[in-house]
Design an enzyme around this catalytic site. Structure first.
Site, mmCIF file in Angstrom:
data_model
loop_
_atom_site.group_PDB
_atom_site.id
_atom_site.type_symbol
_atom_site.label_atom_id
_atom_site.label_comp_id
_atom_site.label_asym_id
_atom_site.label_seq_id
_atom_site.Cartn_x
_atom_site.Cartn_y
_atom_site.Cartn_z
ATOM 1 N N ARG A 173 1.265 20.868 31.496
ATOM 2 C CA ARG A 173 0.982 19.512 31.967
ATOM 3 C C ARG A 173 -0.228 19.518 32.901
ATOM 4 N NH1 ARG A 173 4.682 19.230 28.981
ATOM 5 N NH2 ARG A 173 6.672 18.173 29.182
ATOM 6 N N GLU A 227 1.709 12.336 35.425
ATOM 7 C CA GLU A 227 1.665 13.546 34.600
ATOM 8 C C GLU A 227 1.215 13.237 33.183
ATOM 9 O OE1 GLU A 227 5.352 15.368 32.982
ATOM 10 O OE2 GLU A 227 6.351 14.032 34.397
ATOM 11 N N HIS A 252 6.002 24.446 33.170
ATOM 12 C CA HIS A 252 6.845 23.268 33.403
ATOM 13 C C HIS A 252 7.241 23.120 34.859
ATOM 14 C CE1 HIS A 252 10.013 20.227 32.493
ATOM 15 N NE2 HIS A 252 9.077 19.858 31.638
ATOM 16 N N ARG A 276 7.046 18.745 23.456
ATOM 17 C CA ARG A 276 5.874 18.580 24.320
ATOM 18 C C ARG A 276 5.422 19.891 24.956
ATOM 19 N NH1 ARG A 276 7.256 14.525 28.734
ATOM 20 N NH2 ARG A 276 5.065 14.691 29.279
#
Length: 145
Positions: free
Chosen positions: A121, A106, A136, A117
């Site tokens: 992703r 990831e 997420h 963050r």
């Protein structure tokens, strides 16, 4: 007569409820879906057909610019902004195609104005297939270059 009108009203309500259920459950790209399912994201302008993984797909140029930048950085092998980038993604949610532990890695997609963050992703398989999530890991789309 009063009973007939009451039954007619109930029938109309049942028909309308059934129509609404069908309309919402068949939905389009903007119809919300329960958490934990593969879903569309509000940032998507146009999805392409399913990718080779069988998951919904999104064209690379339809991703946010930060995701496109992360994609290029991953292809170049870095450097990465966050120390967690490149860590194993365990696929505990089971939404990506099943593979042995360690198959997926990831990478953080920068989220402007996020104090951490963020939720975005890129997850990359050993076979080079990229997946994008902006929630997420609640949903994924295969990235089509």
């Amino acid at each position: 007569m009063r009973k007939a009108k009451g039954l007619l009203a109930v029938g109309v309500v049942v028909v309308l409820a059934g129509w609404l259920f069908v309309a919402l459950s068949s939905g389009d790209a903007n119809t919300p879906r329960p958490a934990g399912t593969v879903s569309q994201s509000p940032i998507v302008v146009q999805d392409v057909d399913a990718g080779r993984s069988g998951l919904p797909a999104i064209a690379l140029d339809q991703l946010p610019s930060e995701a496109q930048q992360t994609y290029e950085i991953v292809l170049q092998g870095g450097p990465f902004e966050y120390p967690q980038d490149g860590d194993v993604f365990g696929n505990r949610e089971g939404l990506l195609p099943e593979q042995d532990y360690g198959w997926y890695r990831e990478y953080t997609v920068v989220t402007p104005a996020s104090g951490d963050r963020g939720a975005r992703r890129l997850v990359v398989g050993e076979d080079g297939v990229f997946f994008y999530t902006d929630d997420h890991y609640d949903s994924f789309r295969e990235v089509i270059p």
